[in-house]
Write a protein that holds these residues in place. Structure first.
Motif, PDB file in Angstrom:
ATOM      1  N   ASP A 201       0.948  -1.146  -0.221  1.00 22.08           N
ATOM      2  CA  ASP A 201       0.139  -0.105   0.095  1.00 22.08           C
ATOM      3  C   ASP A 201       0.728   1.150  -0.218  1.00 22.08           C
ATOM      4  N   GLU A 245      -3.783   0.362  -3.533  1.00 22.45           N
ATOM      5  CA  GLU A 245      -3.555  -0.957  -2.962  1.00 22.45           C
ATOM      6  C   GLU A 245      -3.030  -1.971  -3.910  1.00 22.45           C
ATOM      7  N   ASP A 302      -3.615  -8.943   4.912  1.00 26.80           N
ATOM      8  CA  ASP A 302      -4.107  -7.622   4.909  1.00 26.80           C
ATOM      9  C   ASP A 302      -3.645  -7.245   6.526  1.00 26.80           C
TER      10      ASP A 302
END
Length: 320
Positions: A201, A245, A302
Motif C-alpha cells: 500500500d 493497494e 491484509d
C-alpha cells in the motif's frame, strides 16, 4: 424502512423504479431495505427485503464483498465499477457492474448490466441463424458470417483483456486477481507447494492527491507499477486491488524468498524518483497454510499490512 433516511429522501420511489438500472438500499448492518422494480425483474422477481445483502451474492461475490466492497465503503464511502454476480430467485447468476455510495444511515448500490458483450453476441447469433436458414445460398452470405465470427472472436479477446486489466496501470485488476488467487489456492491444496501473498500500500497517498492533484496521483501509481513489475518474476501475478493497494501472488515461493522480494521492492520504491515527492510503501506477507482458503490467506496478509502501517509505515511485516 426509515422515512428519515437521507439516502431515500433524495429521490421519489416512482422515479427510481423507472430507472434503466438496478437500485438496492442496504443498511449498515448489511440488511436489504429496498430494491427497485428494474433490479427485481433482472433477478426473476426475487423477494429479498429484510435479507442480508450477502444472501443474493454468488459464492465468489461474498468473498469479494468482505475483502473489497465493504472496505471501500468504509474507507472512501464509495465503490466504482466492480464486477459482481447476483443470484436470481431461480438460482441463476446475473452478471452486473456495481457502483455504490455510503450515506449516513444507508448504502446505495446501483447495478448496470454487462450489455455491450451480450448485445454484440446477440447480433452474431442472429446473423448466424439467418445464414443457416438460407443454407449459405451465396458466397456473400458465407463471407459475411465468417467476418462476423472473426469480429466476435476479436471482440471477445478485447473484452477479456479489458475485463482482466487495470486501465490506469496496465497490470491485472481485482477481477483477474480474484480468479487467479482461487486457482493458486486450489493448486496449493493439491500439491502443498509453497504459496505466498504479498500486499502493499502506498503510504500517505491521500496527501499526494490533496497536494498535487489526482493527475499526479495517477502518475505515481503508474510509476510504482512499472518499478514493482521490474522486481518480480514473469509468472508472478501483480494486480491493483484498490485505489493505492496492490497484491502479488507468488507461487512456489517460501516466506524467506517472499520477504526478500518485498524488501527489494520497498527499497527500490524509496530510492526511486516520482513525479511529486519521495514515495514509500508498506508491505504485508502471508504464506499459505494447509487449512487456508482464499479469504483466510488474504485476511492474514491484509492484517500484516495493517500492522506495518501501525508500526510506522515504510516497512514489511509478516503474518503469523
Amino acid at each position: 424502512m426509515n422515512d428519515s433516511n437521507s439516502a431515500l429522501s433524495t429521490c421519489n420511489i416512482g422515479d427510481i423504479n423507472a430507472l434503466p438500472a438496478g437500485v438496492l438500499y442496504v443498511n449498515h448492518e448489511g440488511i436489504i431495505q429496498y430494491l427497485n422494480t428494474t433490479l427485481q425483474n433482472w433477478l426473476d422477481g426475487i423477494d429479498c427485503i429484510g435479507l442480508p445483502f450477502a444472501d443474493i451474492l454468488s459464492g465468489a461475490g461474498r468473498i469479494f464483498n468482505l475483502t473489497h466492497i465493504q472496505p471501500s465503503l468504509q474507507h472512501s464511502a464509495q465503490v466504482e465499477e466492480m464486477f459482481v454476480q447476483l443470484k436470481s430467485s431461480a438460482g441463476s447468476l446475473v452478471s452486473l457492474v456495481l457502483n455504490a455510495k455510503r450515506f449516513a444511515n444507508m448504502d446505495v448500490y446501483v447495478f448496470t448490466p454487462m450489455g455491450k458483450r451480450q448485445h454484440f453476441e446477440a447480433e452474431i447469433i442472429n446473423a448466424r441463424k439467418k445464414a443457416e436458414q438460407s443454407a449459405f445460398a451465396t458466397n456473400e452470405a458465407y463471407n459475411t458470417l465468417q467476418e462476423l465470427q472473426q469480429a466476435l472472436e476479436e471482440s471477445n479477446r478485447e473484452l477479456e483483456a479489458l475485463a482482466s486489466t487495470d486501465a490506469l496501470t496496465g497490470i491485472a485488476n481485482r477481477r483477474h486477481f480474484q480468479n487467479a488467487f482461487k486457482q493458486q489456492i486450489s493448486i496449493f491444496e493439491r500439491t502443498q507447494n509453497p504459496l505466498a501473498l504479498l500486499m502493499l500500500d502506498v503510504d500517505h497517498f491521500k496527501s499526494i492527491n490533496d497536494s498535487a492533484g489526482h493527475d499526479v496521483g495517477d502518475q505515481t501509481l503508474q510509476r510504482l507499477a512499472e518499478l514493482v513489475s521490474s522486481c518480480i518474476r514473469q509468472g508472478d501475478i501483480f494486480a491493483r486491488t484498490g485505489g493505492e493497494e496492490f497484491a502479488i501472488i507468488m507461487a512456489n515461493t517460501d516466506l524467506d524468498t517472499a520477504t526478500n522480494v518485498a524488501e527489494r521492492i520497498r527499497t527500490l520504491i524509496t530510492t526511486s524518483k516520482f513525479p511529486h515527492q519521495m514515495v514509500t510503501i508498506s508491505c504485508g506477507i502471508a504464506v499459505a497454510k494447509p487449512a487456508d482458503t482464499p479469504q483466510s490467506l488474504y485476511m492474514r496478509a491484509d492484517k500484516a499490512l495493517y500492522v506495518a502501517k501501525n508500526n510506522g509505515r515504510n516497512r514489511t511485516e509478516v503474518a503469523e
